[in-house]
Scaffold this active site. Structure first.
Site, PDB file in Angstrom:
ATOM      1  N   CYS A 162      34.579  41.783  87.300  1.00 26.45           N
ATOM      2  CA  CYS A 162      34.311  42.862  88.257  1.00 26.45           C
ATOM      3  C   CYS A 162      35.589  43.274  88.998  1.00 26.45           C
ATOM      4  CB  CYS A 162      33.189  42.454  89.205  1.00 26.45           C
ATOM      5  SG  CYS A 162      31.622  42.276  88.311  1.00 26.45           S
ATOM      6  N   HIS A 179      26.637  42.415  85.921  1.00 32.63           N
ATOM      7  CA  HIS A 179      26.845  42.049  87.325  1.00 32.63           C
ATOM      8  C   HIS A 179      26.632  43.290  88.198  1.00 32.63           C
ATOM      9  CE1 HIS A 179      29.473  38.140  86.991  1.00 32.63           C
ATOM     10  NE2 HIS A 179      28.279  38.008  86.425  1.00 32.63           N
ATOM     11  N   GLU A 195      28.385  44.677  90.608  1.00 35.99           N
ATOM     12  CA  GLU A 195      29.514  45.603  90.771  1.00 35.99           C
ATOM     13  C   GLU A 195      29.728  46.452  89.527  1.00 35.99           C
ATOM     14  OE1 GLU A 195      29.418  42.276  91.105  1.00 35.99           O
ATOM     15  OE2 GLU A 195      31.240  41.565  92.102  1.00 35.99           O
ATOM     16  N   CYS A 209      34.091  38.542  90.722  1.00 41.44           N
ATOM     17  CA  CYS A 209      34.628  37.653  89.680  1.00 41.44           C
ATOM     18  C   CYS A 209      35.755  38.387  88.932  1.00 41.44           C
ATOM     19  CB  CYS A 209      33.498  37.287  88.718  1.00 41.44           C
ATOM     20  SG  CYS A 209      33.072  38.622  87.572  1.00 41.44           S
TER      21      CYS A 209
END
Lengths: 165, 165
Positions: free
Chosen positions: A93, A60, A62, A90
């Site tokens: 993260c 992801h 991040e 999420c």
């Protein structure tokens, strides 16, 4: 919990940089989400979602930006840093934000399905963890969510066309 | 939610493999936590905590094991896999378990400070996320928690000695 240390101009400037990262993901046919990490008004980490390309569930925006900033700082601690991300983080993260002790988190669009900063739960203000972040949402919200909406619209159109062909 | 597909012998065998990973962390002076990922009775991913060595906040045992399994499988999906980890996962690792859609999660010791499978919250059974895992705790619990307790005891002893010197 202290307040944001950034002006509106700074917030929008760095969110535009996160949007640039999101555009990089889009060019790779990945869900367009981007992030940057800022320290002393300088970008020290960047990342964009590459889950399909990498076939790695952890890639992801991040998480990649945090890893990048850790590398740049030669430290897992990002205690004075700000994170800018186009979509609400999420659980993974949010957890990485807690672990790296990022001071301030700014995001664009809310994620009602998996967001754990405001939408489904509030992991970054939960005092049971050993770190809390200052959070601000809605920075360039329209640009951030429009990018995602048009990506999924295009994807549906393509899938429909494939079915017809 | 379906039930565990593993026998007690299998669970203890794979938890011993996770403990081997935890011992590798200990040899590096890292907090001794280890994890393995299993598919069709074969280990497809391994990881141990190396936060200090890597100076990367994301290098928890489970996250590294998931990345390793994704690489081995050439896929971010681990839908038929089991994860074994010596300590209850934190928010980041719980999130990575959801994202990689791991079927079954077995852990040794509970983490009352940061555990988000049972202790502080129940991320892996929360039906608001698009994936839930079968969870079982307490596999070789004594060995798993003893390893951590003696590590922190030794650390305190060393710090005390440093102060005196």
């Amino acid at each position: 919990m202290t307040q944001s240390t950034m002006t509106t101009e700074q917030k929008e400037y760095f969110m535009r940089e996160a949007l640039k990262e999101a555009h990089k993901a889009q060019l790779l046919d990945e869900v367009p989400i981007g992030a940057v990490i800022v320290l002393d008004n300088q970008i020290i980490g960047r990342g964009h979602n590459v889950r399909e390309l990498s076939q790695d569930a952890t890639t992801h925006a991040e998480l990649l930006a945090i890893k990048d900033a850790n590398r740049q700082q030669k430290s897992w601690r990002l205690e004075d840093a700000q994170l800018f991300v186009t979509l609400e983080p999420c659980p993974m993260c949010s957890g990485a934000i807690i672990l790296s002790r990022i001071k301030e988190v700014y995001y664009g669009a809310k994620d009602p399905k998996a967001g754990t900063v405001d939408s489904l739960m509030q992991l970054l203000s939960d005092s049971r963890f050993n770190h809390q972040s200052v959070v601000e949402s809605g920075i360039l919200e329209n640009e951030c969510s429009e990018l995602l909406t048009s990506f999924f619209k295009e994807l549906r159109k393509r899938k429909k066309k494939q079915k017809k062909d």
